[in-house]
Design an enzyme around this catalytic site. Sequence first.
Site, PDB file in Angstrom:
ATOM      1  N   TYR A 219     -17.372  16.804 -14.224  1.00 41.00           N
ATOM      2  CA  TYR A 219     -17.817  15.409 -14.180  1.00 41.00           C
ATOM      3  C   TYR A 219     -18.806  15.202 -13.016  1.00 41.00           C
ATOM      4  CZ  TYR A 219     -17.473  10.344 -13.758  1.00 41.00           C
ATOM      5  OH  TYR A 219     -17.757   9.007 -13.657  1.00 41.00           O
TER       6      TYR A 219
ATOM      7  N   ASP B 292      -8.383  18.660 -14.216  1.00 46.52           N
ATOM      8  CA  ASP B 292      -8.737  17.296 -14.611  1.00 46.52           C
ATOM      9  C   ASP B 292      -8.436  17.191 -16.105  1.00 46.52           C
ATOM     10  OD1 ASP B 292     -10.026  15.000 -15.565  1.00 46.52           O
ATOM     11  OD2 ASP B 292     -11.614  15.109 -14.060  1.00 46.52           O
TER      12      ASP B 292
ATOM     13  N   ARG C  53       0.837  -1.205   0.000  1.00 49.51           N
ATOM     14  CA  ARG C  53       0.000   0.000   0.000  1.00 49.51           C
ATOM     15  C   ARG C  53       0.867   1.248   0.000  1.00 49.51           C
ATOM     16  NH1 ARG C  53      -1.084   1.972   4.587  1.00 49.51           N
ATOM     17  NH2 ARG C  53      -1.705   0.054   5.624  1.00 49.51           N
TER      18      ARG C  53
ATOM     19  N   LYS D 210     -10.054   6.067 -18.675  1.00 48.61           N
ATOM     20  CA  LYS D 210     -10.480   6.507 -19.997  1.00 48.61           C
ATOM     21  C   LYS D 210      -9.335   6.380 -21.010  1.00 48.61           C
ATOM     22  CE  LYS D 210     -14.059   7.445 -17.449  1.00 48.61           C
ATOM     23  NZ  LYS D 210     -14.289   8.739 -16.835  1.00 48.61           N
TER      24      LYS D 210
HETATM   25  C1  LIG Z   1     -14.613   9.224 -15.514  1.00 43.79           C
HETATM   26  C2  LIG Z   1     -14.174  10.557 -15.060  1.00 43.79           C
HETATM   27  C3  LIG Z   1     -13.821  10.794 -13.721  1.00 43.79           C
HETATM   28  C4  LIG Z   1     -13.948   9.727 -12.649  1.00 43.79           C
HETATM   29  O1  LIG Z   1     -13.041   8.691 -12.862  1.00 43.79           O
HETATM   30  P1  LIG Z   1     -13.320   7.171 -12.412  1.00 43.79           P
HETATM   31  O2  LIG Z   1     -12.123   6.462 -12.926  1.00 43.79           O
HETATM   32  O3  LIG Z   1     -14.597   6.755 -13.052  1.00 43.79           O
HETATM   33  O4  LIG Z   1     -13.414   7.173 -10.925  1.00 43.79           O
HETATM   34  C5  LIG Z   1     -13.362  12.051 -13.383  1.00 43.79           C
HETATM   35  N1  LIG Z   1     -13.268  13.043 -14.292  1.00 43.79           N
HETATM   36  C6  LIG Z   1     -13.613  12.854 -15.582  1.00 43.79           C
HETATM   37  C7  LIG Z   1     -13.496  13.988 -16.549  1.00 43.79           C
HETATM   38  C8  LIG Z   1     -14.078  11.615 -16.013  1.00 43.79           C
HETATM   39  O5  LIG Z   1     -14.427  11.440 -17.296  1.00 43.79           O
END
Ligand SMILES: *Cc1c(COP(=O)(O)O)cnc(C)c1O
Length: 418
Positions: free
Chosen positions: A99, A186, A47, A211
């Site tokens: 998001y 982000d 961890r 993603k």
């Molecule tokens: C999917 C997404 C998240 C969250 O990520 P997870 O891996 O689903 O927890 C945060 N910001 C954006 C822009 C996203 O597309």
Amino acid sequence: MTRFNTQLVHGLPVNDNNTGAVNPPIYNSSTYAYESVDTMPRWDYARSGNPTRDFLERQIAQLEHGTRGFAFASGLAAIHAVLSIFKPGDRIIVGKNIYGGTYSLFNEYFAERGITFEAVDTADYDALDAAVSGRARVTFDGRELAQTSAAKAVYFEVLTNPLLQVNNVNRISAIAHRYGAISIVDNTFVTPYLQQPLDLGADVVVHSATKYLAGHSEVTAGLVVVLDDEIGRSIYFAQNRFGGVLAPAECNDVRRGIQTLALRMDRQQENAQAIAEYLLVHPLVKSVHYPGVRADRAHVLAENGLRGFGGVLSFEVVPGVDPGVVLDNLHIFRLAVSLGAVESLAELPCRMTHFELPKAERLKVGITDELVRLAVGIEDASDLIEDLGQAFDKAYEAYLKNHAELDTFSQVASGVFA
Ligand SMILES: *Cc1c(COP(=O)(O)O)cnc(C)c1O
């Protein structure tokens, strides 16, 4: 120093690999032996850190031009860790279109623990300046608060979801810094292939690596990259103490995804551009949201320091056409949330990704009931366009049928058939 594409494939050199294996090893060990009670080994417990995760963390730090990277079990775990560096009483300015899961984490969790969030249109620099400074009086959920102190951070996404508005990292970060706030970006929709926000003034970059970075819809993962040592120490504390870490095998999934990021993104953007141009002239399409079809596209790229617009786009169907019929009749596009993977996905934001947003709130940010989002994959663009074409035909048939029935109904109602 090697260049970006080489860094995608190789990352930083692995020094513990004596077998000749061309890939870094996956260490499936939760604990690591001490040589003696007096020694402090580099790794002791998985961890706190392990070599597989370390490879990925150093690689994302390299790709994002930061000093330190952190890998988490999901994007939201990463965002949770970043937000945990703030304290009750701190104010954070948030881009208007973030998001949904992030919105909920801020509004339904951190807000209840004393952090104040204020949603601002991050393209309105005067409003942003006023909000960061503490002069403005707008809040996240519409309540009014008396404000005195400057905000501690500005949090936003470079390309907003699902309307693909472009946020200027340089200008937003400069406003944050004017008042001593940090800029948190982000970068999920953009990736370091298309922009490195830290080079443009951001302080922290977060990713849902689920993603584009992993890119194959087979793993959830989150990454954080920082420049500043002290912020890095706080985020490491959160990673190690909350423990939402990415497991070694999944670190390797993300590493393998990253190797083909540039190739995938090139094809995804090319396909997204072709689809956006097709949609633009389709009679059943009212509007297309993709910066690549704007007349000032080159200017938008240059002004924002972007190298492309990614593979997500959205469009609205004309009134009377049911977007559900379009979506239900797609065969190559899968009806699913998420984005950034090799396969193309389609979804209805009002019913799927953004259903948690109150309708009034949703309409205010432009997410209508007619809006469809496409996350374009790496298939042949012609197949994707044909798939959309035949689904539009079905939707048009349904429209005609519906209207014929309505006409019959109105004729009956007006006594024509009496
Ligand atoms: C999917 C997404 C998240 C969250 O990520 P997870 O891996 O689903 O927890 C945060 N910001 C954006 C822009 C996203 O597309």
